[in-house]
Motif scaffolding. Structure first.
Motif, PDB file in Angstrom:
ATOM      1  N   GLU A   1      95.835   5.830  14.805  1.00 15.00           N
ATOM      2  CA  GLU A   1      96.699   4.845  15.464  1.00 15.00           C
ATOM      3  C   GLU A   1      97.998   4.647  14.692  1.00 15.00           C
ATOM      4  N   GLN A   2      97.922   4.693  13.368  1.00 15.71           N
ATOM      5  CA  GLN A   2      99.157   4.615  12.571  1.00 15.71           C
ATOM      6  C   GLN A   2     100.082   5.779  12.888  1.00 15.71           C
ATOM      7  N   HIS A   3      99.474   6.944  13.025  1.00 14.02           N
ATOM      8  CA  HIS A   3     100.272   8.140  13.282  1.00 14.02           C
ATOM      9  C   HIS A   3     100.855   8.141  14.698  1.00 14.02           C
ATOM     10  N   LEU A   4     100.123   7.584  15.651  1.00 13.90           N
ATOM     11  CA  LEU A   4     100.543   7.640  17.048  1.00 13.90           C
ATOM     12  C   LEU A   4     101.480   6.514  17.449  1.00 13.90           C
TER      13      LEU A   4
ATOM     14  N   GLY B   1     102.980   2.270  16.308  1.00 13.36           N
ATOM     15  CA  GLY B   1     104.064   1.555  15.636  1.00 13.36           C
ATOM     16  C   GLY B   1     104.291   1.914  14.190  1.00 13.36           C
ATOM     17  N   LYS B   2     103.258   2.378  13.481  1.00 11.67           N
ATOM     18  CA  LYS B   2     103.410   2.664  12.059  1.00 11.67           C
ATOM     19  C   LYS B   2     103.578   4.159  11.800  1.00 11.67           C
ATOM     20  N   GLN B   3     104.078   4.866  12.797  1.00 11.76           N
ATOM     21  CA  GLN B   3     104.190   6.314  12.670  1.00 11.76           C
ATOM     22  C   GLN B   3     105.095   6.714  11.514  1.00 11.76           C
ATOM     23  N   TYR B   4     106.245   6.055  11.395  1.00 13.68           N
ATOM     24  CA  TYR B   4     107.184   6.419  10.333  1.00 13.68           C
ATOM     25  C   TYR B   4     106.638   6.043   8.960  1.00 13.68           C
ATOM     26  N   GLN B   5     105.921   4.920   8.903  1.00 11.08           N
ATOM     27  CA  GLN B   5     105.296   4.537   7.649  1.00 11.08           C
ATOM     28  C   GLN B   5     104.241   5.573   7.245  1.00 11.08           C
ATOM     29  N   TYR B   6     103.491   6.049   8.248  1.00 15.24           N
ATOM     30  CA  TYR B   6     102.477   7.063   7.973  1.00 15.24           C
ATOM     31  C   TYR B   6     103.128   8.332   7.434  1.00 15.24           C
ATOM     32  N   MET B   7     104.203   8.776   8.071  1.00 15.08           N
ATOM     33  CA  MET B   7     104.875   9.990   7.631  1.00 15.08           C
ATOM     34  C   MET B   7     105.495   9.802   6.243  1.00 15.08           C
ATOM     35  N   TYR B   8     105.997   8.588   5.980  1.00 17.79           N
ATOM     36  CA  TYR B   8     106.590   8.300   4.673  1.00 17.79           C
ATOM     37  C   TYR B   8     105.544   8.412   3.571  1.00 17.79           C
ATOM     38  N   ASN B   9     104.318   7.969   3.875  1.00 18.74           N
ATOM     39  CA  ASN B   9     103.244   8.014   2.889  1.00 18.74           C
ATOM     40  C   ASN B   9     102.621   9.398   2.762  1.00 18.74           C
ATOM     41  N   HIS B  10     103.045  10.316   3.634  1.00 16.63           N
ATOM     42  CA  HIS B  10     102.479  11.658   3.592  1.00 16.63           C
ATOM     43  C   HIS B  10     103.588  12.711   3.541  1.00 16.63           C
ATOM     44  N   VAL B  11     104.621  12.431   2.799  1.00 17.73           N
ATOM     45  CA  VAL B  11     105.732  13.365   2.684  1.00 17.73           C
ATOM     46  C   VAL B  11     105.254  14.680   2.069  1.00 17.73           C
ATOM     47  N   GLY B  12     105.615  15.770   2.725  1.00 17.55           N
ATOM     48  CA  GLY B  12     105.232  17.080   2.219  1.00 17.55           C
ATOM     49  C   GLY B  12     103.806  17.469   2.515  1.00 17.55           C
ATOM     50  N   LYS B  13     103.092  16.654   3.301  1.00 10.53           N
ATOM     51  CA  LYS B  13     101.699  16.945   3.624  1.00 10.53           C
ATOM     52  C   LYS B  13     101.521  16.980   5.137  1.00 10.53           C
ATOM     53  N   ASN B  14     100.676  17.875   5.590  1.00 15.78           N
ATOM     54  CA  ASN B  14     100.322  17.882   7.000  1.00 15.78           C
ATOM     55  C   ASN B  14      99.393  16.717   7.297  1.00 15.78           C
ATOM     56  N   PRO B  15      99.557  16.060   8.442  1.00 17.19           N
ATOM     57  CA  PRO B  15      98.664  14.942   8.786  1.00 17.19           C
ATOM     58  C   PRO B  15      97.209  15.406   8.855  1.00 17.19           C
ATOM     59  N   GLU B  16      96.353  14.746   8.098  1.00 19.00           N
ATOM     60  CA  GLU B  16      94.928  15.057   8.074  1.00 19.00           C
ATOM     61  C   GLU B  16      94.133  13.754   8.151  1.00 19.00           C
ATOM     62  N   PRO B  17      94.193  13.040   9.269  1.00 24.60           N
ATOM     63  CA  PRO B  17      93.524  11.734   9.335  1.00 24.60           C
ATOM     64  C   PRO B  17      92.026  11.794   9.059  1.00 24.60           C
ATOM     65  N   LEU B  18      91.330  12.777   9.637  1.00 24.96           N
ATOM     66  CA  LEU B  18      89.886  12.842   9.432  1.00 24.96           C
ATOM     67  C   LEU B  18      89.558  13.205   7.987  1.00 24.96           C
ATOM     68  N   SER B  19      90.262  14.161   7.427  1.00 26.58           N
ATOM     69  CA  SER B  19      90.018  14.535   6.028  1.00 26.58           C
ATOM     70  C   SER B  19      90.309  13.372   5.092  1.00 26.58           C
ATOM     71  N   GLU B  20      91.390  12.645   5.362  1.00 24.45           N
ATOM     72  CA  GLU B  20      91.729  11.493   4.528  1.00 24.45           C
ATOM     73  C   GLU B  20      90.660  10.418   4.621  1.00 24.45           C
ATOM     74  N   ALA B  21      90.137  10.219   5.826  1.00 19.13           N
ATOM     75  CA  ALA B  21      89.081   9.214   6.004  1.00 19.13           C
ATOM     76  C   ALA B  21      87.811   9.622   5.262  1.00 19.13           C
ATOM     77  N   ILE B  22      87.482  10.912   5.289  1.00 16.48           N
ATOM     78  CA  ILE B  22      86.290  11.392   4.576  1.00 16.48           C
ATOM     79  C   ILE B  22      86.451  11.209   3.072  1.00 16.48           C
ATOM     80  N   ILE B  23      87.629  11.512   2.550  1.00 16.09           N
ATOM     81  CA  ILE B  23      87.881  11.361   1.113  1.00 16.09           C
ATOM     82  C   ILE B  23      87.777   9.899   0.696  1.00 16.09           C
ATOM     83  N   ASN B  24      88.293   9.007   1.523  1.00 13.83           N
ATOM     84  CA  ASN B  24      88.330   7.580   1.161  1.00 13.83           C
ATOM     85  C   ASN B  24      86.984   6.885   1.319  1.00 13.83           C
ATOM     86  N   THR B  25      86.174   7.307   2.273  1.00 13.92           N
ATOM     87  CA  THR B  25      84.922   6.578   2.560  1.00 13.92           C
ATOM     88  C   THR B  25      83.681   7.297   2.053  1.00 13.92           C
ATOM     89  N   LYS B  26      83.774   8.601   1.809  1.00 12.21           N
ATOM     90  CA  LYS B  26      82.654   9.390   1.286  1.00 12.21           C
ATOM     91  C   LYS B  26      81.357   9.148   2.070  1.00 12.21           C
TER      92      LYS B  26
END
Length: 326
Positions: free
Chosen positions: A214-217, A219-244
């Motif tokens: 939802e951040q990527h899609l 209102g917070k799309q630009y914030q999401y991209m700012y926090n992922h500069v130089g990285k391809n969007p990986e929402p599921l991978s990021e969620a797996i890393i954070n929640t284990k």
């Protein structure tokens, strides 16, 4: 009296014409799909059986004949999707599960808080980012197994997979589309594909995944991209890393996404004429068609509108794979 008799005869003629002109039910209409007009549909979704979800562009599952477009005359709307859905219906119908097809007409019954109008995002139903978000909402609310549109089911025993969906917090497949090769084993369980996902209800990883989408899609799309500069969007991978989560992972040889050279199968190969050489055909459970390009590159949209009969006789690689399991 004569007026009544004439009225009865008229009604009889109308009913006769309706039934004789009604097309024969196709394989989709004969399957036990949960329908949005069923008054107890929600109790069925919560009946203790595993829910298997997918999304369908067609609003009544019947893939009606398209009479308006001269090019598609005497042909079905969404013909390629019809082929893919038929593989699901054929190979999932023998299991004790709820197989549920979501469409634009019934989505609000299952996920009433899902943003039905997505004009401000630039996407709409049928686009992969929205399908991903729809799958996340469904898994968060009900749990089960999400099959992205254009997933091809094979003649396999799916009971072990369904049991894993009940036993593990998360079930994942393949590798991220941003990974060209499959040569980083320690990342394979984290950087996964999001076309097929299993999860328990209210799984923290799915909730995190949904929030990132939802951040990527929105209102917070630009914030999401700012926090992922130089990285391809990986929402599921990021969620797996954070929640284990407690996770069961099926490698890329199980979702038909890699070839015998351990390289990701590109959409060009799927739509080409050379036979697909999968990494390990005997281990495959599905074929995940990478359809994201269809929303962004008009060069691939022809596959969505090619008439049904032409598809069957086209010798297109993915169509030949579908025909082999039907």
């Amino acid at each position: 009296m004569n007026s009544l008799l004439i009225f009865i005869v008229f009604i009889g003629i109308v009913l006769f014409i309706y039934h004789t002109s009604k097309p024969n039910p196709n394989s989709l209409e004969l399957q036990p799909i949960l329908d949005d007009i069923d008054p107890i549909v929600m109790s069925k979704v919560n009946n203790g059986k595993l829910n298997v979800w997918t999304f369908c562009q067609d609003e009544d599952y019947s893939f009606k004949m398209n009479w308006r477009q001269p090019i598609g005359k005497y042909n079905y709307k969404y013909p390629f999707q019809k082929l893919c859905v038929e593989t699901m219906l054929k190979h999932l119908s023998g299991y004790d599960i709820n197989f549920i097809i979501i469409n634009r007409k019934n989505a609000h019954l299952y996920v009433p808080n899902f943003p039905a109008r997505l004009k401000h995002s630039g996407f709409g139903y049928g686009d992969k980012p929205v399908n991903d978000l729809l799958g996340a909402h469904l898994l968060e609310k009900y749990g089960g197994l999400w099959l992205s549109p254009y997933t091809v089911c094979l003649n396999r025993d799916y009971n072990p997979l369904f049991n894993d969906c009940k036993s593990y917090e998360m079930v994942t497949f393949g590798t991220s589309p941003n990974m060209i090769t499959n040569m980083v084993p320690h990342k394979n369980k984290t950087y996964v594909n999001n076309l097929i996902i299993g999860a328990k209800r209210n799984c923290p990883c799915i909730i995190a995944y949904k929030n990132l989408l939802e951040q990527h899609l929105f209102g917070k799309q630009y914030q999401y991209m700012y926090n992922h500069v130089g990285k391809n969007p990986e929402p599921l991978s990021e969620a797996i890393i954070n929640t284990k989560p407690l996770q069961k992972h099926y490698s890329s040889k199980c979702d038909g996404s890699y070839n015998i050279n351990d390289r990701k199968i590109h959409i060009d190969a799927m739509l080409g004429k050379m036979p697909l050489q999968f990494k390990d055909p005997m281990s495959m459970l599905f074929v995940s068609v990478p359809y994201n390009e269809w929303s962004t590159d008009t060069n691939y949209r022809w596959i969505l509108n090619t008439p049904y009969d032409e598809l069957l006789n086209s010798n297109i690689a993915i169509v030949e794979t579908i025909k082999s399991v039907m």
